[in-house]
Scaffold this motif. Structure first.
Motif, PDB file in Angstrom:
ATOM      1  N   VAL A 141       0.871  -1.182   0.000  1.00 32.15           N
ATOM      2  CA  VAL A 141       0.000   0.000   0.000  1.00 32.15           C
ATOM      3  C   VAL A 141       0.909   1.233   0.000  1.00 32.15           C
ATOM      4  CG1 VAL A 141      -1.795   1.270   1.244  1.00 32.15           C
ATOM      5  CG2 VAL A 141      -1.774  -1.242   1.317  1.00 32.15           C
ATOM      6  N   ALA A 142       0.798   2.066  -1.037  1.00 31.40           N
ATOM      7  CA  ALA A 142       1.600   3.289  -1.143  1.00 31.40           C
ATOM      8  C   ALA A 142       0.758   4.468  -0.676  1.00 31.40           C
ATOM      9  CB  ALA A 142       2.040   3.498  -2.594  1.00 31.40           C
ATOM     10  N   VAL A 143       1.304   5.254   0.261  1.00 30.51           N
ATOM     11  CA  VAL A 143       0.587   6.441   0.749  1.00 30.51           C
ATOM     12  C   VAL A 143       1.492   7.662   0.542  1.00 30.51           C
ATOM     13  CG1 VAL A 143      -0.548   7.563   2.703  1.00 30.51           C
ATOM     14  CG2 VAL A 143      -0.655   5.064   2.472  1.00 30.51           C
ATOM     15  N   ASP A 144       1.106   8.535  -0.378  1.00 29.00           N
ATOM     16  CA  ASP A 144       1.878   9.747  -0.652  1.00 29.00           C
ATOM     17  C   ASP A 144       1.046  10.976  -0.335  1.00 29.00           C
ATOM     18  OD1 ASP A 144       4.342   8.637  -1.807  1.00 29.00           O
ATOM     19  OD2 ASP A 144       3.040   7.886  -3.399  1.00 29.00           O
ATOM     20  N   GLY A 145       1.717  12.136  -0.340  1.00 26.81           N
ATOM     21  CA  GLY A 145       1.006  13.394  -0.103  1.00 26.81           C
ATOM     22  C   GLY A 145       1.899  14.377   0.634  1.00 26.81           C
ATOM     23  N   PRO A 146       1.458  15.625   0.749  1.00 31.55           N
ATOM     24  CA  PRO A 146       2.290  16.661   1.368  1.00 31.55           C
ATOM     25  C   PRO A 146       2.397  16.509   2.880  1.00 31.55           C
ATOM     26  CG  PRO A 146       0.117  17.521   0.857  1.00 31.55           C
ATOM     27  CD  PRO A 146       0.155  16.139   0.301  1.00 31.55           C
ATOM     28  N   SER A 147       3.340  17.248   3.469  1.00 35.56           N
ATOM     29  CA  SER A 147       3.512  17.173   4.923  1.00 35.56           C
ATOM     30  C   SER A 147       2.284  17.740   5.626  1.00 35.56           C
ATOM     31  CB  SER A 147       4.761  17.945   5.352  1.00 35.56           C
ATOM     32  OG  SER A 147       4.563  19.311   5.137  1.00 35.56           O
ATOM     33  N   GLY A 148       1.951  17.128   6.746  1.00 37.22           N
ATOM     34  CA  GLY A 148       0.825  17.624   7.541  1.00 37.22           C
ATOM     35  C   GLY A 148      -0.526  17.108   7.109  1.00 37.22           C
ATOM     36  N   ALA A 149      -0.563  16.251   6.086  1.00 44.41           N
ATOM     37  CA  ALA A 149      -1.863  15.719   5.642  1.00 44.41           C
ATOM     38  C   ALA A 149      -2.308  14.539   6.499  1.00 44.41           C
ATOM     39  CB  ALA A 149      -1.785  15.302   4.172  1.00 44.41           C
ATOM     40  N   GLY A 150      -1.419  14.071   7.385  1.00 44.05           N
ATOM     41  CA  GLY A 150      -1.778  12.967   8.275  1.00 44.05           C
ATOM     42  C   GLY A 150      -1.322  11.604   7.777  1.00 44.05           C
ATOM     43  N   LYS A 151      -0.318  11.597   6.874  1.00 44.85           N
ATOM     44  CA  LYS A 151       0.137  10.326   6.286  1.00 44.85           C
ATOM     45  C   LYS A 151       0.637   9.337   7.322  1.00 44.85           C
ATOM     46  CE  LYS A 151       3.406  11.754   3.600  1.00 44.85           C
ATOM     47  NZ  LYS A 151       3.444  13.190   3.834  1.00 44.85           N
ATOM     48  N   LEU A 154      -9.047  10.844  11.917  1.00 44.55           N
ATOM     49  CA  LEU A 154      -8.055   9.811  11.617  1.00 44.55           C
ATOM     50  C   LEU A 154      -8.711   8.454  11.333  1.00 44.55           C
ATOM     51  CD1 LEU A 154      -5.176   8.691  11.448  1.00 44.55           C
ATOM     52  CD2 LEU A 154      -5.187   8.522  13.960  1.00 44.55           C
ATOM     53  N   GLY A 155      -9.705   8.110  12.150  1.00 46.62           N
ATOM     54  CA  GLY A 155     -10.376   6.817  11.986  1.00 46.62           C
ATOM     55  C   GLY A 155     -11.016   6.674  10.615  1.00 46.62           C
ATOM     56  N   GLU A 156     -11.570   7.781  10.123  1.00 50.52           N
ATOM     57  CA  GLU A 156     -12.217   7.727   8.798  1.00 50.52           C
ATOM     58  C   GLU A 156     -11.188   7.522   7.691  1.00 50.52           C
ATOM     59  OE1 GLU A 156     -15.924  10.703   8.791  1.00 50.52           O
ATOM     60  OE2 GLU A 156     -14.153  11.549   9.755  1.00 50.52           O
ATOM     61  N   VAL A 157     -10.031   8.163   7.829  1.00 47.88           N
ATOM     62  CA  VAL A 157      -8.985   7.999   6.804  1.00 47.88           C
ATOM     63  C   VAL A 157      -8.448   6.566   6.833  1.00 47.88           C
ATOM     64  CG1 VAL A 157      -6.743   8.807   5.982  1.00 47.88           C
ATOM     65  CG2 VAL A 157      -8.358  10.442   6.944  1.00 47.88           C
ATOM     66  N   VAL A 158      -8.180   6.057   8.035  1.00 52.15           N
ATOM     67  CA  VAL A 158      -7.682   4.675   8.169  1.00 52.15           C
ATOM     68  C   VAL A 158      -8.690   3.713   7.562  1.00 52.15           C
ATOM     69  CG1 VAL A 158      -7.174   2.822   9.828  1.00 52.15           C
ATOM     70  CG2 VAL A 158      -6.253   5.125  10.200  1.00 52.15           C
ATOM     71  N   ASP A 159      -9.926   3.917   7.890  1.00 48.71           N
ATOM     72  CA  ASP A 159     -10.996   3.032   7.411  1.00 48.71           C
ATOM     73  C   ASP A 159     -11.068   3.041   5.883  1.00 48.71           C
ATOM     74  OD1 ASP A 159     -13.018   1.264   8.171  1.00 48.71           O
ATOM     75  OD2 ASP A 159     -14.532   2.758   7.629  1.00 48.71           O
ATOM     76  N   THR A 160     -10.895   4.219   5.286  1.00 52.38           N
ATOM     77  CA  THR A 160     -10.941   4.333   3.831  1.00 52.38           C
ATOM     78  C   THR A 160      -9.792   3.542   3.196  1.00 52.38           C
ATOM     79  OG1 THR A 160     -11.923   6.524   4.045  1.00 52.38           O
ATOM     80  CG2 THR A 160     -10.988   5.976   1.913  1.00 52.38           C
ATOM     81  N   ILE A 161      -8.595   3.653   3.772  1.00 50.32           N
ATOM     82  CA  ILE A 161      -7.441   2.926   3.206  1.00 50.32           C
ATOM     83  C   ILE A 161      -7.651   1.416   3.363  1.00 50.32           C
ATOM     84  CG2 ILE A 161      -4.943   2.547   3.405  1.00 50.32           C
ATOM     85  CD1 ILE A 161      -4.728   5.487   4.404  1.00 50.32           C
ATOM     86  N   VAL A 162      -8.153   0.996   4.510  1.00 47.13           N
ATOM     87  CA  VAL A 162      -8.401  -0.436   4.749  1.00 47.13           C
ATOM     88  C   VAL A 162      -9.423  -0.968   3.747  1.00 47.13           C
ATOM     89  CG1 VAL A 162      -9.400  -2.068   6.413  1.00 47.13           C
ATOM     90  CG2 VAL A 162      -7.712  -0.378   7.165  1.00 47.13           C
ATOM     91  N   ARG A 163     -10.460  -0.192   3.524  1.00 45.73           N
ATOM     92  CA  ARG A 163     -11.509  -0.621   2.584  1.00 45.73           C
ATOM     93  C   ARG A 163     -10.969  -0.707   1.157  1.00 45.73           C
ATOM     94  NH1 ARG A 163     -17.045   1.056   4.083  1.00 45.73           N
ATOM     95  NH2 ARG A 163     -17.112   2.383   2.253  1.00 45.73           N
ATOM     96  N   LEU A 164     -10.104   0.246   0.799  1.00 47.15           N
ATOM     97  CA  LEU A 164      -9.483   0.202  -0.527  1.00 47.15           C
ATOM     98  C   LEU A 164      -8.639  -1.058  -0.692  1.00 47.15           C
ATOM     99  CD1 LEU A 164      -8.081   3.764  -1.225  1.00 47.15           C
ATOM    100  CD2 LEU A 164      -9.545   2.411  -2.724  1.00 47.15           C
TER     101      LEU A 164
END
Ligand code: DC
Length: 243
Positions: free
Chosen positions: A23-33, A215-225
């Motif tokens: 799983v690759a997670v990219d993005g700018p600093s401070g986005a919560g990666k 945070l939980g919503e973002v984690v959940d979205t990545i898990v679902r993907l």
């Protein structure tokens, strides 16, 4: 790409079957990666790689040695000198340089202010990217950075580009560091500019705007993907972790 709403929403399962997942997670600093990547790795039973920590570790070592990080020839010549090791347990990541634990030190203002210059040197990128590919090769990992989906692991089956409003990113960072939001925003703008050359979104990445998400919503979205990608590829679904 949209995320089907009918997916199983459980996050307490490990992906243990079929080819190892990347799983690759990219993005700018401070986005919560970092928080999102660690959370997703824990929920999916995967390892975790913070590639930014490797650039920070090299920067820490260069500053410790008194090297002027604006001298790109000097930085290039020293890029492969220190032994940089990273721990991939999402519950307790660590970074060592020549055997010294620098997990806390690499988050200092000095390192944060100097790391973009170091990360823009091609010899630095070539050296650290080779090391990152070795770590990722075995699969079973969530890797976060700027260029994971485009350069480091372009074949990763799951790619996320995590963003947030510039002002929101700055205010999150200011809350973490107890610095003023205005100066944090100015530093962030400068870093965004310097990091832009290696921060492209992969064409096949799913963009998640975390401005209004917890945070939980973002984690959940990545898990679902990750689960949906396995389903579409006809690979076995995650098995329940025994507790
Ligand atoms: O995500 P971070 O703030 O810890 O990243 C530190 C620096 O390293 C930042 O300037 C961007 C750079 N970086 C990079 O160029 N490529 C990566 N894969 C990860 C980080």
């Amino acid at each position: 790409m949209s995320i089907p709403a009918d997916l199983d929403n459980e996050t307490d399962e490990a992906i243990e079957t079929g080819p190892p997942l990347v799983v690759a997670v990219d993005g700018p600093s401070g986005a919560g990666k970092s928080s999102a990547s660690r959370g997703a790795a824990q929920a999916l039973g995967l390892r975790y790689l913070d590639t930014g920590a490797m650039y920070r570790a090299l920067t820490w070592w260069l500053l410790y040695r008194g090297v002027d990080v604006r001298d790109s020839a000097a930085v290039a010549g020293l890029a492969a000198d220190p032994v940089i090791e990273v721990g991939t347990d999402p519950g307790a990541p660590w970074v060592r340089v020549n055997g010294t634990d620098v997990t806390a030190e690499i988050r200092s203002r000095e390192v944060t202010g100097a790391v973009s210059a170091v990360a823009s040197v091609p010899q630095v990128r070539a050296h650290l990217i080779a090391q990152q590919r070795d770590i990722i090769a075995a699969g079973g990992i969530v890797a976060e950075g700027r260029d994971i989906g485009t350069v480091v692991a372009p074949d990763a089956p799951v790619k996320v580009f995590l963003t947030a409003d510039s002002a929101e990113r700055a205010s999150r960072r200011a809350a973490q560091t107890s610095q003023a939001t205005a100066s944090t925003q100015a530093d962030q703008d400068r870093r965004d500019r310097l990091d832009s050359a290696q921060s492209a979104k992969a064409e096949d990445a799913v963009e998640i705007d975390s401005t209004a998400l917890g945070l939980g919503e973002v984690v959940d979205t990545i898990v679902r993907l990750a689960r949906e990608t396995r389903r579409q590829a006809g690979l076995p679904q995650p098995r329940k972790q025994s507790t």
